[in-house]
Design an enzyme around this catalytic site. Structure first.
Site: not given
Ligand code: GLC
Ligand code: CA
Length: 545
Positions: A323-324, A199, A250, A98
């Site tokens: 994980h979200d 991310d 992402e 990540d």
């Molecule tokens: C992304 C991650 C998440 C995190 C956010 C801020 O969406 O997947 O878990 O809280 O970014 O870093």
């Protein structure tokens, strides 16, 4: 190997804190991952995406990094990481890390320097602004915690934090910061990792000047900001292009057209992007906090649009959860005992027979359901806890109701310990875990499913094996059938005269499917022990060649 090897892959996502505890302190770690690599390999995946392993005060469990070039002591050290990497490679598994570079922790040394004064080498590493007539620079809300600006007396200025207060946003306009990030990326790549999951990469560029008179929603300004593509092209040129690696960004809130800019075949930026349209179809009055079921007609419309929209021009990520997100079987299927296995298998075939690279989140392959937490004390996730207080303290949602909403939507649904067996602590640890186990662990665990040839686990292995090297799955066209049917998701993939028909009943009631039902002899994947031609039983899945 063809240059786009990532198109042949399936990934397994590890959120390490809850995967497997190798040293008995109740926290998952790299010792545990090392032991479980053969299990991961046995699934038939080709790579691992590690959610952050770096040192972090854990305000946002690893997504608030205080040292980019190290491993969190809870999880091991660089030496143990190298052992995991080498063993993964020896098993033929790629490893991607990540990359969290929209923000750091407020305990990162860059921020500790930056906040000291307006004129030190790090002053410009973050986004600092003066207040407006003694008030915040503008009216933006952060996505996690209160307003998006936090005051710092040393500088008499505010810093921007799109997420929590402990996650100050980095200033990508500063070339020194960008170079520092590129050097850090090269450092990891030189260790032999195979790429990055980036991310919230669509958020890294902010408008300058930052508009003063705005509403509270920062997304129109900060998502796909003005320079984001310039930065990613520069990143490719300075780092990514020098290695045989893959990248996935992402990108919350993007359209098919925008995805083509980030990850178009010739975009010179990333290889693919995570989009969240299909996981966000229940967002409404309380934002993402909704217990509503996803409307199947909309879900089909969205996935069809992405399948066909990126077909020739880019590449899809296939995922139900991470994980979200809450657990896939609870959100899109049904986790009641009579339907859990059926619906988990149905979801697996429905998505992973499409075109794209699958990302399977730890526990999904055994059909782990949401834990159904019932009190606020069980939650650890900052987003969930802040949302609870926002809604309940202001009287917008009543306590019980908010707990129901969290039980459906909280990120902690995906963060309970992986269920390995039915002994102490589900075999996750020899000590009490850092977060409660889900209620289902005695019935739903790896050991159990290994023994049962009709388990979700074996079904995942079958589907992943079928995908492997199969050009129909990799290149076939995608045609949605019965788009308006509220219960049945059906589609056809076609490639060089070969055809695959997939039919899924997303409801708890039997449906008539006479019009599209295949010749029973052609059925290749099925989640019931018998066939009832023309009729689909609850959550029945049929895939026929
Ligand atoms: C992304 C991650 C998440 C995190 C956010 C801020 O969406 O997947 O878990 O809280 O970014 O870093
Ligand atoms: Ca541990």
């Amino acid at each position: 190997m063809e240059k786009d090897w990532y198109k042949r892959m399936a990934f397994y996502q590890i959120w390490i804190r809850s995967f497997y505890d190798g040293n008995g302190d109740g926290i998952g770690d790299l010792y545990g991952v090392y032991e479980k690599l053969p299990y991961i390999k046995s699934l038939g995946v080709d790579g691992i995406w590690f959610s952050p392993l770096y040192p972090s005060p854990n305000a946002d469990y690893g997504y608030d990094i205080s040292d980019y070039k190290n491993i969190h002591p809870d999880y091991g050290d660089l030496e143990q990481f190298q052992k995991v990497l080498d063993k993964a490679h020896s098993l033929g598994l790629k490893v991607i890390m990540d990359l969290v570079v929209n923000h750091t922790s407020d305990e990162h040394p860059w921020f500790l320097e930056s906040k000291k004064s307006r004129d030190n080498p790090y002053s410009d590493y973050y986004i600092w602004r003066d207040g407006k007539n003694g008030k915040l620079p503008n009216n933006w809300d952060s996505l996690f915690e209160g307003k998006a600006w936090e005051y710092c007396p040393e500088r008499d200025q505010y810093y921007l934090h799109i997420f929590a207060k402990k996650q100050p946003d980095l200033n990508w306009q500063n070339p020194a910061l960008r170079d520092e990030i590129y050097r850090m990326m090269s450092w990891w790549l030189n260790k032999g990792i195979d790429g990055f999951r980036m991310d919230v990469i669509s958020l890294i560029s902010k408008p300058d000047p930052i508009p003063r008179d705005t509403g509270s929603d920062l997304s129109p300004y900060c998502i796909n900001g003005p320079q984001v593509h310039t930065y990613l092209k520069e990143m490719r040129e300075k780092v990514l292009a020098k290695y045989d690696i893959m990248t996935v960004g992402e990108c919350p809130g993007i359209t098919v057209q925008e995805a083509q800019k980030y990850a178009g075949t010739d975009s010179g930026e990333l290889n693919m992007v995570f989009q969240f349209e299909h996981t966000s179809l229940t967002d409404g009055k309380y934002g993402k906090w909704s217990a509503d079921r996803t409307d199947l007609v909309k879900l089909k419309e969205v996935l069809n649009r992405w399948q066909n929209g990126l077909r020739e021009t880019s590449w899809n990520c296939l995922f139900w959860g991470n994980h979200d997100q809450p657990r896939a079987v609870s959100k899109f299927g049904c986790d009641l005992p009579e339907y859990r296995v059926l619906s988990a298998k149905m979801l697996c075939a429905c998505l992973y027979l499409m075109q794209g690279t699958p990302y399977i989140y730890q526990g999904e392959e055994i059909g782990m359901p949401n834990p159904h937490f019932t009190s606020l004390e069980q939650y650890r996730d900052i987003e969930s806890i802040c949302a609870y207080h926002d809604f309940v303290d202001s009287g917008v949602v009543e306590k019980r109701m908010m707990l129901t909403l969290l039980a459906h939507t909280s990120r902690d649904n995906a963060r309970t310990p992986m269920q390995w067996n039915s002994r102490f602590c589900a075999g996750f640890s020899s000590a009490p875990p850092w977060i409660s186990l889900g209620y289902s662990w005695r019935a739903v665990n790896v050991e159990q499913e290994e023994k049962d040839e009709n388990s979700v686990l074996h079904f995942y292995r079958d589907i992943l094996a079928f995908r492997k090297g199969n050009p129909l799955i990799r290149y076939g066209t995608f045609e949605l059938l019965c788009a308006d049917d509220p219960h049945i998701f059906a589609y056809v993939r076609t490639y060089q005269g070969k055809r695959l028909l997939v039919i899924c009943n997303f409801s708890e009631k039997s449906q008539n499917a006479a019009a599209i039902y295949p010749n029973p002899e052609a059925i290749r994947f099925h989640n019931y022990p018998s066939i009832t031609p023309a009729v689909l039983r609850p959550f029945e899945l049929i895939a026929a060649l």
